[in-house]
Design a protein around this motif. Structure first.
Motif: not given
Length: 363
Positions: A123, A169, A173, A183, A230, A233
């Motif tokens: 990350g 990125k 999700y 995640e 993230a 998120p």
């Protein structure tokens, strides 16, 4: 690097102070009375409580979820594990069956924490790549040389690449897309937090309580760093529930409550990233890209005084935000690497002691 050196010095001092009381530490307690905290364990819990309180104060000063705050939070994680590691050499007594079961669970979770370290490093690497794209744009907007339309085009393309990197990125999700490693990591830490087993009542709980404190602290703070790296998120924060039997319990729960309020506020405010500096850089990238793109489409060259002033201010903002973010990524990665090393060393030491304990029981 100065912060890291200071942290190492502080940790060494703490380990030295613990070492003076370790030789008298024992795992066994009488079963007919409520066990009192051994001085070594009390010092461990008191120090952890102090560090968590200091971390809350640092959040109010530096800003919760800022890169500087995360650097300090990692020093808390490292100190908690270093202090547990200092207790291991005194663990020379056979453990009960219940202790063995709890220790096996800890070793299993510590293996998962090694995976967490690897995901955190990836990350951080992703953010460093994003930073590289930002620097390409800034090089083409360096006002020490005369501007040209070609440089504006190169800057716009680099800024567009930055936007695409963040967008990629983000799409990981969205529904129908495979989960990203961040995640998955967040989900694993949340599950670990929900399944925490309090070692209260287990024979030898003095040492196991110290392990428990380090484990809880790591799950909470590393879980927070995972979602901060993230973009948008979807997963909620790790929600830890601990009893008030520990000296650090109220400090951790208070910090958890404060951080949750901050993350909710940032999410509701439309932040694309919970890491403050990453969100600030993204905001600057978008504003700067919009300004350059508009002027290129309308062929407004050279820029008038107002437009040139606005461009100069946006470039300064992006440069400042990017520099602050970039200066913290290296030390943050070093802290994650150090956590990985400590987890490995602790696992090897514990496995060695457990093996010797079982051999004694077999004799």
């Amino acid at each position: 690097m100065t912060n890291q050196a200071s942290s190492s010095s502080s940790s060494s001092s703490l380990l030295s102070s613990l070492g003076s009381v370790l030789p008298h530490f024992s795992l066994h307690r009488a079963t007919n009375v409520l066990p009192k905290r051994h001085p070594a364990l009390q010092k461990f819990e008191s120090r952890l409580a102090e560090k968590l309180e200091a971390l809350k104060l640092a959040g109010e000063e530096l800003g919760f979820l800022s890169i500087d705050w995360f650097l300090q939070s990692m020093t808390v994680v490292l100190a908690s594990h270093s202090n547990v590691e200092a207790l291991i050499p005194d663990l020379q007594f056979p453990l009960s069956d219940k202790d063995d079961k709890w220790m096996d669970e800890y070793l299993n979770d510590s293996a998962k924490l090694l995976d967490v370290c690897n995901v955190l490093k990836e990350g951080i690497s992703d953010v460093e790549h994003y930073q590289m794209l930002v620097q390409v744009a800034l090089v083409n907007l360096d006002n020490r040389e005369s501007f040209s339309e070609a440089k504006y085009h190169r800057a716009r393309n680099a800024l567009q690449d930055c936007k695409e990197a963040i967008k990629t990125k983000d799409t990981e999700y969205k529904q129908g897309q495979p989960k990203s490693k961040l995640e998955n990591c967040s989900s694993m830490l949340r599950t670990m937090g929900e399944k925490l087993v309090n070692p209260k009542g287990i024979k030898g709980n003095g040492f196991l309580n110290a392990i428990y404190g380090a484990k809880v602290t790591t799950i909470f703070l590393c879980g927070l760093l995972v979602i901060a790296l993230a973009c948008k998120p979807k997963r909620p924060l790790v929600n830890l529930s601990v009893t008030n039997q520990y000296l650090w319990s109220s400090s951790l729960l208070s910090l958890q409550h404060t951080v949750k309020e901050e993350t909710d506020k940032r999410k509701n405010g439309g932040s694309i990233a919970l890491l403050c500096e990453l969100d600030s850089v993204d905001s600057s990238v978008r504003r700067l890209h919009q300004l350059i793109d508009r002027n290129l489409l309308e062929k407004k060259f050279p820029l008038d005084k107002d437009q040139a002033g606005e461009l100069r201010q946006l470039v300064e903002d992006l440069s400042k935000n990017s520099a602050h973010l970039g200066s913290g990524l290296g030390p943050l990665e070093q802290y994650v690497n150090e956590l990985f090393r400590i987890l490995i060393d602790s696992r090897l030491a514990l496995l060695d002691i457990l093996s010797k304990s079982k051999k004694r029981q077999a004799i």
